[in-house]
Write a protein that holds these residues in place. Sequence first.
Motif, mmCIF file in Angstrom:
data_model
loop_
_atom_site.group_PDB
_atom_site.id
_atom_site.type_symbol
_atom_site.label_atom_id
_atom_site.label_comp_id
_atom_site.label_asym_id
_atom_site.label_seq_id
_atom_site.Cartn_x
_atom_site.Cartn_y
_atom_site.Cartn_z
ATOM 1 N N GLU A 1 35.445 13.663 23.140
ATOM 2 C CA GLU A 1 35.254 12.361 23.755
ATOM 3 C C GLU A 1 34.590 13.891 25.505
ATOM 4 O O GLU A 1 34.759 14.244 25.748
ATOM 5 C CB GLU A 1 36.056 11.855 24.324
ATOM 6 C CG GLU A 1 36.263 10.423 23.881
ATOM 7 C CD GLU A 1 37.834 9.787 24.443
ATOM 8 O OE1 GLU A 1 38.285 9.941 25.497
ATOM 9 O OE2 GLU A 1 37.165 8.312 23.823
ATOM 10 N N ASN B 1 37.733 12.601 16.367
ATOM 11 C CA ASN B 1 36.595 12.790 17.754
ATOM 12 C C ASN B 1 37.102 13.248 19.122
ATOM 13 O O ASN B 1 37.561 13.920 19.434
ATOM 14 C CB ASN B 1 37.127 11.252 18.509
ATOM 15 C CG ASN B 1 37.410 9.519 17.189
ATOM 16 O OD1 ASN B 1 35.831 10.286 15.905
ATOM 17 N ND2 ASN B 1 37.477 9.309 17.160
ATOM 18 N N LEU C 1 31.621 8.298 30.403
ATOM 19 C CA LEU C 1 32.148 9.160 29.034
ATOM 20 C C LEU C 1 30.693 9.304 29.041
ATOM 21 O O LEU C 1 29.528 7.466 28.450
ATOM 22 C CB LEU C 1 32.649 7.977 27.949
ATOM 23 C CG LEU C 1 32.759 8.371 26.456
ATOM 24 C CD1 LEU C 1 33.445 9.930 26.675
ATOM 25 C CD2 LEU C 1 33.129 6.815 26.218
ATOM 26 N N THR D 1 30.945 9.767 22.711
ATOM 27 C CA THR D 1 32.811 10.324 21.666
ATOM 28 C C THR D 1 31.899 10.407 20.250
ATOM 29 O O THR D 1 31.300 10.403 19.616
ATOM 30 C CB THR D 1 33.449 8.719 20.933
ATOM 31 O OG1 THR D 1 33.319 9.109 22.156
ATOM 32 C CG2 THR D 1 34.584 9.336 20.370
#
Length: 365
Positions: A95, A93, A57, A60
């Motif tokens: 990602e 949100n 990741l 975000t």
Amino acid sequence: MAVRKPLHYVADSLKQMTTAEIAAFIPYCKWAYSQHPSVDVSLLSSRGGGTEYTRSLLLTTTDTRKTNTSSAANASSFPSQGSLGAIGTVTTNVEIYQYVLNQSSPLFQTRTKVDNRPPRTYPVYWDGSTVRPMNQQDMFDTFYSTALTELADGTDQDGTFRISTDASLAGHSGNHAVKTWSVGVLPNGTIGPLPDGDPSLKVNGMVDTRANAGAYSIPSGVYGDQPTTINTYTILQTYSGLNPPATLKPLYIDANGNAFQYKLERMPYYNSGNNSVDDDLTYLSALIGKDMMAYASYKAAGTNQRIRYHASSGNIRGSQMTDTVLNGSGAYATHQFNTNNYTAAIFPNGSPVTQNTYTLRIENA
């Protein structure tokens, strides 16, 4: 470090590549890598059957906007501002992930493994007394090291990813582009043509929205969430196209000791006969493209020249993504419909301010 001067054929004679010609060969290395980057940026939550790539990741992003949450009516007077609910907040949100093609991928482990190239794979050079083939380390020292450094310099380099508010930015492709030569492990576990990026067409990253304060109206019955889009941030790959940049064709020597010029454009291809990914290493695009993919993914770890994306370190790639919001605490609005209906509401108001900023960055690691 061994920088070689590969031989090429000019007017019935062999010539060594000059320093300028070696430098001019670097764009070809980056172009070959761009045909299937081994390190990319995506919105997909899984890819390659979940095993071919290592996912991490990157960041975000959060988009925030204000909304109207309540209105009220009285028969004889307007409801007080204090009796109404405060303005609300809507958040979205997104990602954004990095995918790194693993060393174990069939795109690396083919009939000629990228980590164990056979003799006479690479261009030949003159060592002062005889003609010798370069090895993979020579190729790295002569070409790949410079190409990897340039890929991470933050400018629009072939095969790197960036953020843009222009989804049609010249010299770029959406991360859903399908390059038909690409092959790999499909989600069902078989080997076959592989979309180079997001087959879902999900290339939009963060979308910055704000409350459209001018849209709210008690007389027209416009309440609730009234968004307006300020910016759409798109993930793009810098991509100059299928045609390679002009470059010299160095020479290689085959198993019989005969010298040939490399060809330029054929890519790794799917061999249905043995259900595998094959390379024709007499084509520079297959040879250099696969090597560059491996060095960007894992082979350049020793010199800290792998390609990696981050949110906080490295060179900025493209537009910074900003989350803007109206900074008012709410505007008290009223309207008398008739003698028995006094309606009031609190609507979003204020000036736009930046609440958060998100950045995609690239570096050698």
